[in-house]
Scaffold this active site. Structure first.
Site, short mmCIF file in Angstrom:
data_model
loop_
_atom_site.label_atom_id
_atom_site.label_comp_id
_atom_site.label_asym_id
_atom_site.label_seq_id
_atom_site.Cartn_x
_atom_site.Cartn_y
_atom_site.Cartn_z
N GLU A 8 0.78 -1.20 -0.20
CA GLU A 8 0.02 0.05 0.09
C GLU A 8 0.60 1.26 0.23
O GLU A 8 1.80 1.28 0.74
CB GLU A 8 -0.96 0.07 1.28
N HIS A 9 0.40 2.12 -0.97
CA HIS A 9 1.37 3.47 -1.17
C HIS A 9 2.83 2.95 -1.50
O HIS A 9 3.56 3.76 -1.25
CB HIS A 9 1.27 4.12 0.28
N SER A 51 -25.78 7.40 -14.66
CA SER A 51 -25.29 6.30 -13.88
C SER A 51 -26.67 5.97 -13.13
O SER A 51 -27.21 6.90 -12.53
CB SER A 51 -24.20 6.62 -13.05
N GLY A 65 -16.51 5.37 -3.41
CA GLY A 65 -15.61 6.29 -2.53
C GLY A 65 -15.48 5.06 -1.31
O GLY A 65 -15.01 5.39 -0.22
N GLY A 102 -13.28 2.67 -1.52
CA GLY A 102 -11.77 1.81 -1.09
C GLY A 102 -11.58 0.64 -2.33
O GLY A 102 -10.72 0.15 -2.25
N LEU A 103 -12.73 0.39 -3.07
CA LEU A 103 -12.30 -0.76 -4.01
C LEU A 103 -12.26 -0.17 -5.44
O LEU A 103 -12.24 -0.84 -6.27
CB LEU A 103 -13.74 -1.85 -4.01
N SER A 104 -11.96 0.91 -5.49
CA SER A 104 -11.51 1.52 -6.84
C SER A 104 -12.73 1.67 -7.79
O SER A 104 -12.33 1.33 -8.94
CB SER A 104 -10.11 1.20 -7.40
N GLU A 126 -6.60 10.39 -14.88
CA GLU A 126 -6.95 10.76 -13.62
C GLU A 126 -6.14 11.81 -13.05
O GLU A 126 -6.61 12.58 -12.41
CB GLU A 126 -7.16 9.38 -12.60
N ASP A 148 -4.46 0.43 -9.62
CA ASP A 148 -6.08 0.03 -9.54
C ASP A 148 -6.24 -0.07 -11.03
O ASP A 148 -6.90 -1.30 -11.34
CB ASP A 148 -6.63 1.40 -9.09
C1 GLA Z 1 -5.15 4.41 -4.29
C2 GLA Z 1 -4.38 4.80 -5.57
C3 GLA Z 1 -3.55 3.84 -5.84
C4 GLA Z 1 -2.69 3.47 -4.66
C5 GLA Z 1 -3.53 3.29 -3.25
C6 GLA Z 1 -2.56 3.02 -2.05
O1 GLA Z 1 -5.95 3.17 -4.43
O2 GLA Z 1 -5.41 4.77 -6.59
O3 GLA Z 1 -2.57 4.11 -7.18
O4 GLA Z 1 -1.44 4.36 -4.53
O5 GLA Z 1 -4.28 4.22 -3.21
O6 GLA Z 1 -1.78 2.01 -2.13
#
Ligand code: GLA
Length: 614
Positions: free
Chosen positions: A265-266, A299, A352, A354-356, A390, A402
Site C-alpha cells: 500500500e502506497h 449512472s 468512494g 476503497g475498492l476503486s 485521473e 488500480d
Molecule cells: C489508491 C491509488 C493507488 C494506490 C493506493 C494506495 O487506491 O489509486 O494508486 O496508491 O491508493 O496503495
C-alpha cells in the site's frame, strides 16, 4: 389478497457472493432484486406482503423493509442451507401464521417485466393458476419444470426438471391460489412425506388432485440462479434504461471489476511492489454510438443526472462523470478519433468505498471506446492512459495499481506488479480453507484525496533528500541498511513515511511467496504488520477503520486484517477461516454498528478477470 415472496434460500450456487448477503437483496439495475418484485405488486389489491427469509438474513431484510408499507418480514428460523425448510416448507410456515385468503406466491429471485394484474384476474376466473414462460432453447427446460396445457389452459402434464423435455413451456414460481385451498393441499402434500424443497414438485402433485391452470406470460423473465443470469439481468435492464433515455440503437456491453489490494500500500507511486486482485464487485456499462458530437453520461447511482459534454471541446464538469469524461479528454489529446456516445453505468462497487470504483469506471470507458471505434490501443497501455486521465483531468495523483489490475486481472490470481519497470507476474491465490473477506466501514473521509496527494509529496521530499547520499531513482531502491544509515538526514515525519514504503515493499515480496506456498499464517502476520505501519508510520487510518479492525481481530479464525486502498475509511481485507465467516459477520457487524452507528458491509471475495466486453 396476500402475497408471499420466498427469500429464505441460501443461493449456494452463487457462493461466496451470497454467503454474506441474501441473493434477493443483491442490487440489480440500482435497486435490490426484491424491489423489482415489490414494484410489480403496486397496482394489485393487496393487504399484506409476507417476505419469508431465514435467520441468517432476517436482520438485513428488516432493515430493508423499514418504512415500507404492507411488508411483513418473517423468519423461518433456519441458519444454513442444511437446515432450510424448503420452498414448500416456507409457504406452509407463512400460511400457518395468517388467516386464510387468496394468495399470490412469488419466488424472490424471479425478475420479470410482465404485469401481474392479468395473471391475478385469470386466476380469479379459473382457480389455481401458475405462471408459464415459453423458453427458446428446449434444453433449458431441463433446469425448470415442463408443462403441457390443454386448450382451456388447464395443466395436463407437469414434470419437474425433466430429462427429456417435450415442450418448451416452463413453469415459473408465480402462483395464484384462491381462498380456501392452499392450506388444505399443503397439509396433504407434506403429511404424505413429500419433498418440501422444490416448489415445482408441489405443483406436479397438485395438478393430479385438482384443476390447475397455466397463464402464459409473454414479456421478459429472468430466473437469477447464477452469476451469469445476474449479469444478464443487469445488462438487460440497463439497456432498457439507455433506450428509454436516448432512443434505440445497437448497444454494446462491458463489465469491469473492483480492486482489492492484498498488500503493497502506497508503494506504487514509489516504484515498489503491489499485490492486488480483481474482486467480484462490478461496474456494468451499456453504451451506444449516437452519431452526434456529444457524449452523454448517466449512472443508476446518480439517477436523473445526465451529464453531457461536447466532444470537440471537453471540459471538466465537477461531477462523478469527470472520471469517464477524463478518458475522452485524454484520448482526444493523444490524437484518437471517435464520435458521440451515450453511456449508462450501474455499479455495485461502493462509490468512494476503497475498492476503486474510479479505476473501474476509467478502464471500462477506455475499453469501450477502444472496441467501438477500433482505436487499436494495446491492452497493456490502457492502465497508463487511464492513470494519466485521473492525474491530469480529475486532479487525483493516483498511482498505477488500480487501473493495472482492473485491466490485466486473471481469475483466481493476484498480480505482483513491480511499479519500477511495470513487469508483472500472475500469482495463483491458494488459500486452502481461508477466504479474503472485505469489510466496508462505509465511511470515506473527505480529507482522503488531499491527504493522499500530501503523502505523495512527503515521499518525494524523502526521495529528494536521500538522493544526496544514495544512487537511487525511487524510494523502493533504498535498502533497509541504507535507510538505517541515512535516516537521521530525514525530518521525523518524512522518516516515518519512508520507513513505511521500504518495509511495505519487503512485506509485499514476502506475501507473494506466502501465496504461492499457501502459507496463510505468515500471510496473515504480514497483513497485520502492514496495517500497523499504515496506521503509525503512514498515518492513513481513521477511527472507524480501527474499530472495525479491533472487532475483526477478536474473531477466532482471523489470521490478519488491514486497511486496503488509499486510506481514511473504505475497506479492510481480512484473512479468515471459512468456518468463522458467519460469526465474523454477525459479531463484527453488530459491534461495529454499536460503536459507530454505521451499518457496515461485508463481501467474501472471489478473484475474477479484468474488464471485458460482455
Ligand atoms: C489508491 C491509488 C493507488 C494506490 C493506493 C494506495 O487506491 O489509486 O494508486 O496508491 O491508493 O496503495
Amino acid at each position: 389478497m396476500k402475497v408471499i415472496i420466498l427469500c429464505a434460500g441460501y443461493a449456494t450456487r452463487m457462493y461466496p457472493l451470497t454467503l454474506v448477503k441474501s441473493k434477493n437483496l443483491l442490487q440489480i439495475a440500482g435497486i435490490p432484486m426484491i424491489d423489482h418484485i415489490i414494484e410489480k405488486l403496486k397496482r394489485l389489491p393487496i393487504d399484506k406482503i409476507f417476505v419469508i427469509t431465514n435467520n441468517k438474513f432476517f436482520n438485513d431484510f428488516q432493515i430493508w423493509a423499514k418504512d415500507k408499507e404492507k411488508i411483513v418480514v418473517l423468519n423461518d428460523g433456519s441458519n444454513s442451507d442444511k437446515e432450510r425448510l424448503g420452498a414448500i416448507g416456507d409457504i406452509k410456515f407463512v400460511v400457518e401464521k395468517t388467516e386464510d385468503d387468496e394468495f399470490l406466491i412469488i419466488a424472490g429471485d424471479n425478475l420479470f417485466e410482465f404485469d401481474l394484474i392479468d395473471f391475478v384476474n385469470y386466476g380469479r376466473k379459473k382457480g389455481i393458476t401458475i405462471g408459464i414462460k415459453r423458453v427458446e432453447d428446449i434444453n433449458l427446460i431441463k433446469k425448470y419444470s415442463q408443462v403441457i396445457l390443454d386448450q382451456n389452459g388447464k395443466i395436463i402434464y407437469f414434470e419437474e426438471k425433466p430429462e427429456n423435455p417435450k415442450s418448451k413451456d416452463a413453469a415459473i414460481c408465480v402462483y395464484y391460489f384462491p381462498k380456501g385451498v392452499l392450506r388444505k393441499y399443503l397439509d396433504d402434500y407434506l403429511n404424505q412425506g413429500n419433498n418440501p424443497d422444490m416448489a415445482g414438485l408441489f405443483i406436479q402433485y397438485l395438478y393430479k388432485k385438482v384443476d390447475v391452470y397455466g397463464f402464459v406470460f409473454e414479456n421478459k423473465w429472468f430466473d437469477i440462479g447464477d452469476i451469469n443470469q445476474f449479469h444478464y439481468a443487469n445488462f438487460y435492464l440497463l439497456s432498457k434504461k439507455l433506450e428509454e433515455k436516448f432512443g434505440k440503437g445497437y448497444i454494446y456491453f462491458f463489465i469491469a471489476p473492483g480492486r482489492v489490494n492484498i498488500i503493497g500500500e502506497h508503494t506504487d507511486y514509489n516504484g515498489g511492489f503491489v499485490l492486488p486482485f480483481a474482486v467480484d464487485r462490478y461496474i456494468y456499462l451499456a453504451v451506444r454510438k449516437n452519431n452526434k458530437k456529444i457524449a452523454n453520461f448517466m449512472s443508476l447511482q446518480f439517477e436523473n443526472d445526465i451529464v453531457s459534454v461536447d466532444i470537440k471541446n471537453i471540459k471538466k464538469t465537477n461531477t462523478w462523470a469527470d472520471y469517464p469524461i477524463g478518458i475522452l479528454w485524454i484520448l482526444k489529446k493523444q490524437g484518437y478519433d471517435f464520435e458521440g456516445l451515450d453511456f449508462i453505468f450501474e455499479s455495485n462497487i461502493p462509490i468512494g468505498g476503497g475498492l476503486s470504483s474510479s479505476g473501474a469506471i476509467e478502464v471500462i470507458t477506455l475499453t469501450a471506446l477502444n472496441n467501438l471505434f477500433d482505436l487499436n490501443i494495446e491492452k497493456t497501455r490502457i492502465p497508463f492512459i487511464c492513470q494519466k486521465a485521473e492525474n491530469e483531468f480529475v486532479g487525483a495523483r493516483c498511482g498505477i495499481m488500480d487501473q493495472f489490475i482492473i485491466t490485466m486481472a486473471k481469475k483466481e490470481n493476484a498480480i505482483l506488479l513491480n511499479c519500477n519497470n511495470y513487469q508483472f507476474e500472475y500469482i495463483p491465490v491458494n488459500l486452502g480453507d481461508y477466504y479474503f473477506i472485505v469489510s466496508s466501514t462505509n465511511v470515506s473521509h473527505s480529507i482522503a484525496s488531499g491527504q493522499y496527494n500530501k503523502r505523495r509529496a512527503e515521499c518525494e521530499e524523502g526521495l529528494r533528500i536521500l538522493k544526496n547520499y544514495l544512487n537511487i531513482k525511487t524510494l523502493s531502491d533504498v535498502k533497509m541498511e541504507e535507510f538505517e544509515k541515512y535516516k537521521d538526514k530525514l525530518p521525523e515525519l518524512i522518516r516515518k513515511r519512508v520507513l513505511h514504503v521500504i518495509s511495505e515493499n519487503e512485506r509485499t515480496k514476502k506475501a507473494s511467496e506466502c501465496l504461492i506456498e499457501g502459507n496463510v499464517k505468515e500471510l496473515g502476520e504480514l497483513l497485520n504488520q502492514s496495517h500497523i505501519s499504515l496506521r503509525d508510520l503512514y498515518q492513513v487510518s481513521c477511527k472507524e477503520v480501527e474499530i472495525m479492525r479491533e472487532e475483526s481481530l477478536k474473531i477466532e479464525g482471523v489470521l490478519g486484517t488491514r486497511i486496503t486502498g488509499g486510506g481514511f475509511g473504505g475497506c479492510l481485507i481480512s484473512l479468515i477461516h471459512k468456518d468463522f465467516v458467519d460469526e465474523y459477520i454477525k459479531k463484527v457487524g453488530k459491534n461495529y454498528k454499536e460503536k459507530t452507528g454505521i451499518t457496515p458491509e461485508f463481501h467474501v471475495s472471489q478473484i475474477v478477470d479484468g474488464c471485458l466486453p460482455f
